[in-house]
Design a protein around this motif. Structure first.
Motif, mmCIF file in Angstrom:
data_model
loop_
_atom_site.group_PDB
_atom_site.id
_atom_site.type_symbol
_atom_site.label_atom_id
_atom_site.label_comp_id
_atom_site.label_asym_id
_atom_site.label_seq_id
_atom_site.Cartn_x
_atom_site.Cartn_y
_atom_site.Cartn_z
ATOM 1 N N THR A 195 0.879 -1.228 0.132
ATOM 2 C CA THR A 195 -0.002 -0.057 0.120
ATOM 3 C C THR A 195 1.112 1.143 0.114
ATOM 4 O O THR A 195 2.137 1.321 0.639
ATOM 5 C CB THR A 195 -1.509 0.127 1.074
ATOM 6 N N THR A 196 0.378 2.313 -0.715
ATOM 7 C CA THR A 196 1.154 3.509 -0.892
ATOM 8 C C THR A 196 0.519 4.259 -0.706
ATOM 9 O O THR A 196 -0.572 4.345 -1.082
ATOM 10 C CB THR A 196 1.948 3.511 -2.206
ATOM 11 N N GLU A 197 0.759 5.867 -0.383
ATOM 12 C CA GLU A 197 0.274 7.380 -0.372
ATOM 13 C C GLU A 197 1.464 8.021 -1.156
ATOM 14 O O GLU A 197 0.228 9.258 -0.683
ATOM 15 C CB GLU A 197 0.183 7.360 0.985
ATOM 16 N N THR A 198 1.866 7.668 -1.807
ATOM 17 C CA THR A 198 2.486 8.482 -3.141
ATOM 18 C C THR A 198 2.050 7.670 -3.976
ATOM 19 O O THR A 198 1.864 6.690 -4.467
ATOM 20 C CB THR A 198 3.656 9.369 -2.539
ATOM 21 N N HIS A 199 3.178 8.354 -5.340
ATOM 22 C CA HIS A 199 3.202 7.872 -6.522
ATOM 23 C C HIS A 199 4.206 6.910 -7.189
ATOM 24 O O HIS A 199 4.357 6.324 -7.678
ATOM 25 C CB HIS A 199 3.910 9.653 -7.473
ATOM 26 N N PHE A 200 4.821 6.358 -6.032
ATOM 27 C CA PHE A 200 5.724 5.294 -5.709
ATOM 28 C C PHE A 200 5.835 4.377 -5.292
ATOM 29 O O PHE A 200 4.452 4.095 -4.451
ATOM 30 C CB PHE A 200 7.196 5.640 -6.180
ATOM 31 N N MET A 201 5.923 3.310 -5.363
ATOM 32 C CA MET A 201 5.246 1.621 -4.590
ATOM 33 C C MET A 201 5.965 0.590 -4.533
ATOM 34 O O MET A 201 7.360 0.985 -5.695
ATOM 35 C CB MET A 201 3.925 1.026 -5.253
ATOM 36 N N LEU A 202 6.642 0.131 -3.596
ATOM 37 C CA LEU A 202 6.817 -1.042 -3.401
ATOM 38 C C LEU A 202 6.659 -2.656 -3.563
ATOM 39 O O LEU A 202 5.524 -2.926 -3.070
ATOM 40 C CB LEU A 202 7.564 -1.217 -1.764
ATOM 41 N N VAL A 203 7.166 -3.865 -4.082
ATOM 42 C CA VAL A 203 6.829 -4.323 -4.724
ATOM 43 C C VAL A 203 7.631 -5.587 -4.766
ATOM 44 O O VAL A 203 8.952 -5.585 -5.221
ATOM 45 C CB VAL A 203 6.477 -4.130 -6.487
ATOM 46 N N ARG A 204 6.980 -6.871 -4.114
ATOM 47 C CA ARG A 204 7.390 -8.350 -3.677
ATOM 48 C C ARG A 204 7.384 -9.417 -4.760
ATOM 49 O O ARG A 204 6.208 -9.509 -4.656
ATOM 50 C CB ARG A 204 7.680 -8.526 -2.365
ATOM 51 N N LEU A 205 7.986 -9.701 -5.341
ATOM 52 C CA LEU A 205 7.877 -11.101 -6.381
ATOM 53 C C LEU A 205 7.728 -11.911 -5.308
ATOM 54 O O LEU A 205 8.726 -12.585 -4.241
ATOM 55 C CB LEU A 205 8.991 -11.623 -7.764
ATOM 56 N N ARG A 206 6.577 -13.139 -5.561
ATOM 57 C CA ARG A 206 7.008 -14.715 -4.541
ATOM 58 C C ARG A 206 8.308 -15.114 -5.045
ATOM 59 O O ARG A 206 8.826 -16.096 -4.575
ATOM 60 C CB ARG A 206 5.535 -14.614 -4.438
ATOM 61 N N VAL A 207 7.539 -15.519 -6.841
ATOM 62 C CA VAL A 207 9.239 -16.299 -6.808
ATOM 63 C C VAL A 207 10.232 -15.546 -7.708
ATOM 64 O O VAL A 207 9.446 -14.315 -8.699
ATOM 65 C CB VAL A 207 8.456 -16.908 -8.088
ATOM 66 N N GLY A 208 11.234 -16.036 -8.103
ATOM 67 C CA GLY A 208 12.233 -15.012 -8.528
ATOM 68 C C GLY A 208 12.750 -14.272 -8.247
ATOM 69 O O GLY A 208 12.483 -13.610 -7.091
ATOM 70 N N LYS A 209 14.152 -13.473 -8.941
ATOM 71 C CA LYS A 209 14.219 -12.641 -8.571
ATOM 72 C C LYS A 209 14.807 -10.854 -8.690
ATOM 73 O O LYS A 209 13.876 -11.045 -9.978
ATOM 74 C CB LYS A 209 15.812 -12.319 -8.806
ATOM 75 N N ALA A 210 14.327 -9.255 -8.803
ATOM 76 C CA ALA A 210 13.613 -8.170 -8.738
ATOM 77 C C ALA A 210 14.788 -7.908 -9.842
ATOM 78 O O ALA A 210 14.651 -7.575 -10.757
ATOM 79 C CB ALA A 210 13.921 -7.526 -7.717
ATOM 80 N N SER A 211 16.381 -8.258 -9.866
ATOM 81 C CA SER A 211 17.309 -8.357 -10.894
ATOM 82 C C SER A 211 17.411 -8.579 -11.744
ATOM 83 O O SER A 211 17.751 -8.372 -13.050
ATOM 84 C CB SER A 211 18.502 -8.997 -10.496
ATOM 85 N N ALA A 212 16.803 -9.948 -12.036
ATOM 86 C CA ALA A 212 16.386 -11.082 -13.160
ATOM 87 C C ALA A 212 15.486 -10.220 -13.952
ATOM 88 O O ALA A 212 15.357 -9.906 -14.974
ATOM 89 C CB ALA A 212 16.209 -12.310 -12.914
ATOM 90 N N LEU A 213 13.973 -9.004 -12.927
ATOM 91 C CA LEU A 213 12.883 -9.022 -13.525
ATOM 92 C C LEU A 213 13.694 -7.607 -14.642
ATOM 93 O O LEU A 213 13.576 -7.526 -15.410
ATOM 94 C CB LEU A 213 11.852 -8.952 -13.012
ATOM 95 N N LYS A 214 14.175 -6.748 -13.613
ATOM 96 C CA LYS A 214 14.512 -5.313 -14.381
ATOM 97 C C LYS A 214 15.444 -5.662 -15.194
ATOM 98 O O LYS A 214 15.763 -4.919 -16.242
ATOM 99 C CB LYS A 214 15.901 -4.958 -12.987
ATOM 100 N N ASP A 215 16.291 -7.380 -16.026
ATOM 101 C CA ASP A 215 17.267 -7.375 -16.654
ATOM 102 C C ASP A 215 16.342 -7.154 -18.114
ATOM 103 O O ASP A 215 16.283 -6.966 -18.744
ATOM 104 C CB ASP A 215 18.294 -7.857 -16.506
ATOM 105 N N TYR A 216 15.640 -7.983 -17.387
ATOM 106 C CA TYR A 216 14.405 -8.758 -18.867
ATOM 107 C C TYR A 216 13.375 -7.253 -19.393
ATOM 108 O O TYR A 216 13.229 -7.464 -20.669
ATOM 109 C CB TYR A 216 13.360 -9.819 -18.058
ATOM 110 N N LEU A 217 13.225 -6.264 -18.582
ATOM 111 C CA LEU A 217 12.135 -5.472 -18.779
ATOM 112 C C LEU A 217 13.094 -4.773 -19.162
ATOM 113 O O LEU A 217 12.530 -3.922 -20.570
ATOM 114 C CB LEU A 217 11.460 -4.556 -17.480
ATOM 115 N N ALA A 218 14.080 -4.451 -19.174
ATOM 116 C CA ALA A 218 15.162 -3.102 -19.926
ATOM 117 C C ALA A 218 15.554 -3.391 -21.834
ATOM 118 O O ALA A 218 15.602 -3.206 -22.337
ATOM 119 C CB ALA A 218 16.486 -3.285 -18.879
ATOM 120 N N GLU A 219 16.303 -4.651 -21.022
ATOM 121 C CA GLU A 219 16.282 -5.475 -22.717
ATOM 122 C C GLU A 219 15.067 -6.205 -23.780
ATOM 123 O O GLU A 219 16.200 -5.567 -24.308
ATOM 124 C CB GLU A 219 17.392 -6.983 -22.058
ATOM 125 N N THR A 220 14.146 -6.113 -23.012
ATOM 126 C CA THR A 220 13.257 -6.523 -24.250
ATOM 127 C C THR A 220 12.351 -5.776 -24.507
ATOM 128 O O THR A 220 11.638 -5.531 -25.386
ATOM 129 C CB THR A 220 12.636 -8.292 -23.174
#
Length: 350
Positions: free
Chosen positions: A282-307
């Protein structure tokens, strides 16, 4: 400074076309400001000229900000971004027993450790049953409000009571995101009425000018006098000063509709939750924190950037967080839809 702040698009070969990694909303019309600064660069005379030094201390901008906030001029200290203010405070109060409300912006701890503070982390503030009492040896407490990266806002009335009950503690409250929440936060005048509060502000965030580095501290004059004794002369450059003066006089042509922006934030948050596979705080502003149940944030970051040419903030290096956390700041509806689609595809492929 730790490795791994946001806005690190330089790491990727593919151009980043949607940047969620920085908490700056970049779609602000700065054409008038840019034209004004170009005139300053090209001119040879006047207050904005690059051919002469700026004021050793930015007195004029401090006076204008003081008038805006209805404070005496010596109750405002302009700095080279809020980050200079953080390091200046840590230097001025060198060797202090310091507590930091975590998880939060890493520069508080970095600055304090450089200047020999004894740093402890707090993950909860004392409640009413605990009499609002902080640990006895704490003499400085850092709070980001709204907090980066969680988006949480400490209740204003609670915070005022906490300050009153702990008069031995200097409260450093970073309100860099104060313009991006509908929750009540301290005005500069309200905070300056406390003898033990330093309030940080960011024109960088408000006007989406991170390259200019412009922030300021407000607080009681005696505390700001101590900061000024350690401030390096000419720390704020002439263009940044001129930009600050111009923005105070003219604002921007299309100021952000915060209520509409936060509605879009809520839409983005709900859409991400609907994908499954992650917890969205839950957030009270314009950014938010997200937790992946499976997988690493670094892997998601690289995928989104490169793909997809999309950049997010790997939040695993925040104190108290782990490799599953990432942070995003709401952008335009079109860009937000691209992010939702990209994360959805990554989850499907995983």
């Amino acid at each position: 400074m730790i490795e791994g702040h946001g806005d690190d698009s330089y790491k990727y070969a593919r151009p980043i076309t949607a940047n969620f990694s920085s908490n700056v909303y970049s779609r602000v019309d700065l054409s008038d400001l840019k034209a004004h600064l170009c005139r300053c660069i090209n001119g040879n005379e006047g207050s904005g000229s690059l051919s002469s030094y700026p004021e050793p201390e930015p007195y004029t901008l401090e006076s204008r900000l003081a008038a805006k906030h209805r404070l005496p001029a010596d109750a405002v200290c302009v700095t080279n971004g809020a980050t200079e203010a953080i390091y200046l405070i840590a230097q001025t109060f060198r060797g202090t027993n310091t507590a930091i409300l975590q998880p939060t912006f890493s520069e508080y701890a970095d600055a304090c450790r450089i200047h020999a503070h004894r740093v402890t982390s707090l993950y909860l503030l004392p409640d009413v049953q605990e009499g609002y009492r902080l640990p006895e040896d704490v003499r400085m407490l850092w709070i980001c409000n709204p907090n980066n990266p969680t988006g949480a806002v400490v209740d204003k009335e609670y915070l005022a009571e906490l300050i009153k009950r702990n008069s031995q503690v200097c409260f450093v409250i970073d309100q860099s995101y104060e313009y991006f929440t509908m929750c009540p936060v301290f005005t500069a005048a309200e905070a300056a009425a406390f003898p033990n509060v330093l309030l940080l502000h960011s024109m960088t965030k408000r006007y989406a000018v991170p390259g200019l580095r412009l922030g300021y501290v407000t607080g009681p004059s005696n505390l700001l006098h101590r900061l000024r004794t350690n401030r390096m002369p000419w720390s704020v450059n002439r263009l940044a000063i001129e930009a600050g003066l111009h923005l105070l006089a003219h604002d921007v042509p299309n100021p952000l509709d915060v209520a509409a922006y936060l509605q879009e934030t809520a839409r983005l948050r709900a859409a991400l939750e609907a994908l499954g596979g992650m917890e969205v705080w839950t957030t009270e502003t314009h950014f938010m924190l997200v937790r992946l149940r499976v997988g690493k944030a670094s892997a998601l970051k690289d995928y989104l950037a490169e793909t997809h040419g999309i950049l997010i903030r790997d939040a695993s290096n925040f104190d108290g967080l782990d490799e599953h956390f990432f942070r995003i700041a709401t952008q335009t509806r079109e860009e937000n839809d691209r992010l939702i689609e990209g994360i959805g595809k990554w989850l499907e492929e995983g």
